[in-house]
Design an enzyme around this catalytic site. Structure first.
Site, short mmCIF file in Angstrom:
data_model
loop_
_atom_site.label_atom_id
_atom_site.label_comp_id
_atom_site.label_asym_id
_atom_site.label_seq_id
_atom_site.Cartn_x
_atom_site.Cartn_y
_atom_site.Cartn_z
N ASN A 149 -77.60 -37.35 1.00
CA ASN A 149 -78.06 -38.20 2.10
C ASN A 149 -77.92 -37.46 3.43
O ASN A 149 -77.13 -36.53 3.53
CB ASN A 149 -77.24 -39.50 2.12
CG ASN A 149 -77.67 -40.44 1.02
OD1 ASN A 149 -78.86 -40.61 0.77
ND2 ASN A 149 -76.70 -41.06 0.36
N CYS A 170 -82.25 -40.89 -6.06
CA CYS A 170 -81.23 -41.89 -5.73
C CYS A 170 -81.11 -42.84 -6.91
O CYS A 170 -81.96 -42.85 -7.81
CB CYS A 170 -81.65 -42.63 -4.45
SG CYS A 170 -80.42 -43.81 -3.82
N HIS A 171 -80.07 -43.66 -6.94
CA HIS A 171 -79.89 -44.60 -8.06
C HIS A 171 -79.92 -46.06 -7.62
O HIS A 171 -79.60 -46.95 -8.39
CB HIS A 171 -78.58 -44.32 -8.79
CG HIS A 171 -77.40 -44.12 -7.88
ND1 HIS A 171 -76.59 -43.01 -7.94
CD2 HIS A 171 -76.92 -44.87 -6.87
CE1 HIS A 171 -75.66 -43.09 -7.01
NE2 HIS A 171 -75.83 -44.22 -6.35
N HIS A 201 -83.39 -46.52 0.20
CA HIS A 201 -82.45 -47.53 0.66
C HIS A 201 -83.13 -48.72 1.33
O HIS A 201 -82.45 -49.63 1.79
CB HIS A 201 -81.38 -46.93 1.59
CG HIS A 201 -80.43 -46.03 0.88
ND1 HIS A 201 -79.48 -45.30 1.53
CD2 HIS A 201 -80.28 -45.74 -0.44
CE1 HIS A 201 -78.78 -44.58 0.65
NE2 HIS A 201 -79.26 -44.83 -0.55
N TYR A 258 -79.35 -51.40 8.17
CA TYR A 258 -80.71 -50.93 8.41
C TYR A 258 -81.53 -51.94 9.19
O TYR A 258 -82.66 -51.66 9.58
CB TYR A 258 -81.43 -50.64 7.09
CG TYR A 258 -80.69 -49.73 6.16
CD1 TYR A 258 -79.95 -48.66 6.65
CD2 TYR A 258 -80.71 -49.94 4.79
CE1 TYR A 258 -79.26 -47.83 5.80
CE2 TYR A 258 -80.02 -49.11 3.92
CZ TYR A 258 -79.29 -48.06 4.44
OH TYR A 258 -78.61 -47.23 3.58
#
Length: 488
Positions: A149, A170-171, A201, A258
């Protein structure tokens, strides 16, 4: 098959071990070489000992090398995996601590927001160094798999400026799908078919089918609100689902930072988060977790080494994308996953140059994205706010432009909801000065930033945040693990 996989930042011991065992679950990969590299000789020695023990216990011909010379590790590598955290926990602590002085309360701070943007400034020059070495000494057709990241910024820099064949991994999508399957009463996550798309994300489950039956918003809201655990841990995430009509991949804590609506006032933070685990919104939660994990590993290392003597169990192969991508590319066994790539028409209502995360299929011809996806308008608008910040942040990092960096931070949704322009300008000066050793592109700007800080009258406060917890001692962690074992 015989080829080399280089892992940069291999001192991320737990994650490197997971990738290693996942890859060795592919029968054709037993005879490959893993070339580990890291700036820490100490961490390299620990992870090499663990991987050597795995190879020995499973009687494999797999080769493991370790070096602090990155170019040596990359030489001839067909695949390069990056797990780096530039500046380590020392710089990361400043990503959380300094913004708090200006009222910005982050749970993770590694994607956007003030912490994520500065994290990108540290990483991008190093990412470009990786790309130069890959172009010069790796296999001609080498593929760069970035796990580090801030995912979108790092991948953007590698593709646009590093000119290397790169995919970001990413997971979050897998974990979100597991949650949805659970609340809907599925016996296995495999019963859930979904389309998930957006940016890293901020990816959205825009289509859901359980055993072929479409799942709508109302059914999903009801299922989450009825769940005894998620109804408490994911309050903010459920609220976004109600308002947007689709579920986000990201955890309650991550998603909150975010957006400009949930973390801008301390009383709002405590209303929406859950303190049962760091990931649900705790102030600096991931920093605390990472610090405890590092301390635990250092203390309990002999146990980790002993555990490495167990046979590899293919049934426990994780859902991390890397091993499945390599398997598809090398064996032509098709793999469907979600990948971070340049948009180029994949998502119709996001910019072409953005790094998006969306469904794709992998076979021997490469990663093939499912194109023509259109996000719901609210999802696209939320993604756009972050994309604009990411684009400015990447360009600032490339040019070492502190004025553009300040504009990027100013346009961050949460920062803009909390701080004034004067506060943002001083905060960025303070962060650049504090992290100067990891920001070579800003060396020319540091003296002037120090001068401005010496004359500034912007008020700050020493504040732990709305929901901060202290790092637990090894003794406390042992006691907690013992209690959980007894209860289980």
């Amino acid at each position: 098959m015989s080829f080399r996989i280089a892992i940069i930042g291999a001192g991320s011991v737990g994650f490197t071990k997971k990738l290693f065992t996942d890859i060795l679950c592919v029968p054709e990969f037993k005879d490959i070489e893993f070339a580990l590299t890291d700036v820490s000789e100490h961490n390299l020695a620990m992870i090499k000992a663990i991987l050597d023990r795995i190879v020995e216990a499973n009687r494999l011909p797999t080769r493991v090398t370790a070096t602090t010379n990155r170019r040596e590790a990359l030489e001839g590598a067909r695949y390069i995996i990056s797990c780096v955290r530039v500046g380590g926990l020392e710089a990361y602590a400043d990503d959380i601590r300094i913004p708090l002085k200006y009222g910005i309360d982050q749970c993770v701070g590694d994607t956007i927001c003030a912490g994520g943007i500065l994290y990108g400034q540290r990483n991008i020059p190093v990412i470009l160094d990786f790309c130069r070495d890959i172009r010069e000494v790796a296999d001609t057709n080498a593929k760069f798999l970035n796990y580090a990241n801030p995912m979108a910024m790092n991948t953007w820099a590698a593709i646009e400026y590093g000119k290397v064949d790169t995919v970001g991994l990413c997971h979050g999508v897998q974990h979100g799908a597991e949650q949805i399957a659970e609340v809907l009463g599925a016996k296995s996550p495999k019963e859930l078919d979904y389309v998930c798309s957006g940016i890293n994300h901020q990816t959205w489950f825009i289509e859901l089918r359980l055993n072929g039956r479409p799942i709508g918003k109302d059914e999903l809201v009801a299922a989450f609100e009825a769940h005894p655990v998620y109804s408490k841990q994911e309050k903010l995430r459920i609220d976004v689902l109600k308002r947007f009509g689709v579920y986000s991949t990201e955890s309650n804590g991550h998603l909150s930072e975010y957006l400009p609506w949930y973390r801008k006032r301390p009383e709002e933070i405590t209303r929406w988060i859950d303190m049962s685990d760091w990931i649900h919104g705790e102030t600096g939660g991931y920093l605390r977790y990472s610090t405890e994990t590092r301390n635990w590993f250092e203390t309990e290392y002999p146990q980790f080494l002993e555990a490495a003597s167990k046979p590899i169990d293919p049934a426990k192969r994780s859902n991390e994308h890397a091993s499945h991508i390599l398997e598809a590319l090398e064996t032509n066994r098709v793999y469907r996953g979600h990948f971070n790539v340049k948009n180029d028409g994949v998502i119709t209502n996001l910019p072409q140059d953005a790094i998006i995360e969306s469904p794709g299929f992998v076979d021997r011809f490469g990663i093939n994205m499912a194109a023509g996806i259109t996000l719901p308008e609210a999802c696209a608008a939320t993604c756009m706010a972050s994309i604009n910040v990411q684009r400015m942040s990447v360009r600032a990092a490339i040019a070492g432009d502190i004025d553009l960096l300040k504009l990027a931070v100013l346009h961050d949704p949460l920062v803009g909801a909390v701080s004034t322009p004067e506060e943002v300008w001083q905060m960025v000066d303070e962060m650049v000065v504090a992290q100067a050793q990891w920001l070579p592109q800003y060396a020319h700007a540091v003296p002037a930033a120090k001068e401005r800080l010496s004359k500034s009258r912007v008020k700050t406060r020493e504040w732990a945040g709305a929901a901060r917890r202290s790092v637990r001692s090894i003794e406390e962690l042992r006691a907690e693990k013992a209690a959980l074992k007894q209860a289980g």
